[in-house]
Write a protein that holds these residues in place. Sequence first.
Motif, mmCIF file in Angstrom:
data_model
loop_
_atom_site.group_PDB
_atom_site.id
_atom_site.type_symbol
_atom_site.label_atom_id
_atom_site.label_comp_id
_atom_site.label_asym_id
_atom_site.label_seq_id
_atom_site.Cartn_x
_atom_site.Cartn_y
_atom_site.Cartn_z
ATOM 1 N N SER A 231 0.816 -1.206 0.000
ATOM 2 C CA SER A 231 0.000 0.000 0.000
ATOM 3 C C SER A 231 0.855 1.265 0.000
ATOM 4 N N ARG A 232 0.237 2.375 -0.342
ATOM 5 C CA ARG A 232 0.904 3.682 -0.304
ATOM 6 C C ARG A 232 1.372 3.996 1.123
ATOM 7 N N THR A 296 1.047 4.430 -6.566
ATOM 8 C CA THR A 296 1.412 4.616 -5.155
ATOM 9 C C THR A 296 2.848 5.073 -4.976
#
Length: 436
Positions: A231-232, A296
């Motif tokens: 994830s970011r 991301t």
Amino acid sequence: LSCLHFTSLLSLSFASVASCQMNASSWMSLSAQTKSKKTLAKPNIRNVVVVDGVRTPFLLSGTSYKDLMPHDVARAALLGLLHRTSVPKEVVDYIVFGTVIQEVKTSNVAREAALGAGFSDKTPAHTVTMACISANQAMTTGVGLIASGQCDVVVAGGVELMSDVPIRHSRKMRKMLLDLNKAKTLGQRLSLLSKFRLNFLSPELPAVAEFSTSETMGHSADRLAAAFAVSRTEQDEYALRSHSLAKKAQDEGLLSDVVPFKVPGKDTVTKDNGIRPSSLEQMAKLKPAFIKPYGTVTAANSSFLTDGASAMLIMAEEKALAMGYKPKAYLRDFVYVSQDPKDQLLLGPTYATPKVLEKAGLTLNDVDAFEFHEAFSGQILANFKAMDSDWFAQNYMGRKTKVNIREDSGMGVPWVGSTGSRLGPNNSIQPETFKK
């Protein structure tokens, strides 16, 4: 690209993996014995040791080094190494440097830097390129020269100057200029000039991209992060950790491989200027840098374009001891691997790490810490997930079980052409920071 180093002094051991692009290498430096009492010495092959290594401060491109040429920065690293080790220039048998984007005027930058640093014109020097592990290729070339008996003393290093990369005319413009140079009459010249169009003036800008796929590393990192569900937030947290640890190391004087560099016409540069811890709140405000609008990978969780050079002195053990040097590490083994340039461009560490361990007869328990060169935080985290996956090991690596490396270093200073020759000396001179 990845490169794995193992260094052990007394009861201390340290490992480092630098990663960047499609090709990958793993190489190992280890002292006399590890915790499992393995010497790793090979019969009938000379011991190769690290005497010392230095680097210039690594600077953001477009800053204090912007008016220099690559050989100027490489020369500074060589002079710093000579000053630190006091090794006589005439003792050095060979000099090898790695670089990625070559300056056309000094394509053999190792030779030009060596001459500029005062080495004899009788000292051979050559330059290698292998994307982000170019300096590792320089080091393993030196290891081979010493192990085979061709040399006793080799200086290996790397340099990159992203502030002044070559920008070419378009192919049409280049062809016209070359044809004009061959034209013998005014009529021929006028005929050629009549074919000129304004779009001929469009320059060809270099890109940090794979030629075979035309895809930048940032784009590959974004896809890789998505493929492994990184994830970011995870990427920003890891990047912040890297910069925070790098700042802590800098403040505590642990970056002892850095040598000051008096830039002509400017002040003396004494430290890296790209280590910049921020906050998660500030990082979250940045937009995707490569895949827009849903990517991301951002400027905050990516490495930056950098200028700098590094150099290390490696010798045959008997030569080093005869000259009164105390080796900092033994260079034992290395492995190079290559992967799919599109889907596995940045997964080199996952493939190279177990191979070099198995080649040396080591297990993860013989290593206290791993350092991965962080091109993108998403790339590092994707490699961790790949190594921690039995499914990936079985379906992509032909292994029964996962690699399962969970430790990391977080040294957030990025680099290209001289990554390897920064990591080598760094790992040999800093083992006291680990308690195992």
